[in-house]
Motif scaffolding. Sequence first.
Motif, mmCIF file in Angstrom:
data_model
loop_
_atom_site.group_PDB
_atom_site.id
_atom_site.type_symbol
_atom_site.label_atom_id
_atom_site.label_comp_id
_atom_site.label_asym_id
_atom_site.label_seq_id
_atom_site.Cartn_x
_atom_site.Cartn_y
_atom_site.Cartn_z
ATOM 1 N N UNK A 25 0.817 -1.212 0.000
ATOM 2 C CA UNK A 25 0.000 0.000 0.000
ATOM 3 C C UNK A 25 0.853 1.265 0.000
ATOM 4 N N UNK A 26 1.927 1.271 0.761
ATOM 5 C CA UNK A 26 2.747 2.476 0.904
ATOM 6 C C UNK A 26 3.439 2.865 -0.399
ATOM 7 N N UNK A 27 3.646 1.904 -1.298
ATOM 8 C CA UNK A 27 4.339 2.207 -2.549
ATOM 9 C C UNK A 27 3.606 3.272 -3.364
ATOM 10 N N UNK A 28 2.291 3.310 -3.261
ATOM 11 C CA UNK A 28 1.524 4.272 -4.033
ATOM 12 C C UNK A 28 1.676 5.695 -3.510
ATOM 13 N N UNK A 29 2.248 5.844 -2.316
ATOM 14 C CA UNK A 29 2.463 7.179 -1.751
ATOM 15 C C UNK A 29 3.861 7.699 -2.054
ATOM 16 N N UNK A 30 4.730 6.845 -2.609
ATOM 17 C CA UNK A 30 6.109 7.238 -2.882
ATOM 18 C C UNK A 30 6.257 7.865 -4.257
ATOM 19 N N UNK A 31 7.297 8.677 -4.418
ATOM 20 C CA UNK A 31 7.639 9.172 -5.745
ATOM 21 C C UNK A 31 8.179 8.009 -6.569
ATOM 22 N N UNK A 32 8.248 8.174 -7.877
ATOM 23 C CA UNK A 32 8.761 7.096 -8.729
ATOM 24 C C UNK A 32 10.210 6.791 -8.398
ATOM 25 N N UNK A 33 10.998 7.815 -8.037
ATOM 26 C CA UNK A 33 12.400 7.594 -7.663
ATOM 27 C C UNK A 33 12.508 6.775 -6.381
ATOM 28 N N UNK A 34 11.696 7.131 -5.385
ATOM 29 C CA UNK A 34 11.743 6.400 -4.114
ATOM 30 C C UNK A 34 11.226 4.970 -4.286
ATOM 31 N N UNK A 35 10.227 4.794 -5.142
ATOM 32 C CA UNK A 35 9.730 3.450 -5.429
ATOM 33 C C UNK A 35 10.824 2.610 -6.077
ATOM 34 N N UNK A 36 11.589 3.242 -6.963
ATOM 35 C CA UNK A 36 12.694 2.531 -7.607
ATOM 36 C C UNK A 36 13.768 2.131 -6.609
ATOM 37 N N UNK A 37 14.096 3.030 -5.691
ATOM 38 C CA UNK A 37 15.113 2.709 -4.673
ATOM 39 C C UNK A 37 14.628 1.585 -3.763
ATOM 40 N N UNK A 38 13.330 1.621 -3.421
ATOM 41 C CA UNK A 38 12.787 0.536 -2.602
ATOM 42 C C UNK A 38 12.940 -0.799 -3.330
ATOM 43 N N UNK A 39 12.616 -0.831 -4.626
ATOM 44 C CA UNK A 39 12.730 -2.066 -5.400
ATOM 45 C C UNK A 39 14.155 -2.575 -5.457
ATOM 46 N N UNK A 40 15.114 -1.668 -5.610
ATOM 47 C CA UNK A 40 16.525 -2.064 -5.637
ATOM 48 C C UNK A 40 16.939 -2.687 -4.303
ATOM 49 N N UNK A 41 16.583 -2.020 -3.219
ATOM 50 C CA UNK A 41 16.956 -2.530 -1.891
ATOM 51 C C UNK A 41 16.274 -3.860 -1.603
ATOM 52 N N UNK A 42 15.010 -3.968 -1.996
ATOM 53 C CA UNK A 42 14.251 -5.206 -1.793
ATOM 54 C C UNK A 42 14.919 -6.372 -2.510
#
Length: 202
Positions: A25-42
Amino acid sequence: MNINIIESLKEFEKDYKPYENTPFEILLTLTSDDRGKWGEKFLHNLIKLCGLSSKWDGDSNTSNEDGSIFDILINLNRRTEVKTATNGLDTKSRKLKNLWQHENIYEENIWDDLLLLDINPNGFYLTHIPHSKMCFGEVRHTILEKKSTKHLTGWKFDSSRASLIRGLEAGITIYIDVDNNGNISDDDKTKIRRFIVEKFSN
């Protein structure tokens, strides 16, 4: 009778929140850049759990002395680009579009592997494409049957439900369920481990 238009629209909107109360759910509140960083870390953490080496330094890998641009260095020498996308929402049909958009994929040989992390409300697809198998321009991907389109200095390459099914059948894509608490089953952890080891150990 007094009708409050705003309140009635809010009630209508409540019916259309497929990510609400899900692990993503929280991914939809992130910017596209922050979503990308989350995916990389994940993915960095998943890869380490698979017993392979993984180096991720946030934005530090984006400009290297040799000109390479990548997100994660896997198994010591595999320069890996990660593109994270959530399943788009169609406000007219009030359904998920089953479309995942990935942008800024570079044609130059400055990365070795591409991992597409395509997220649904309760799980995710993971697709592996080596640079040598990636399509640019009018040529369609031989398995996914999708074309890239020019986007800024790179290319845009989207996933669809149909292309992901082709990927699953060909073994370049896996799908992983995630429960409401954000946990992955032991069987799916084994599936991820086999997939990553197979794609990055040769």
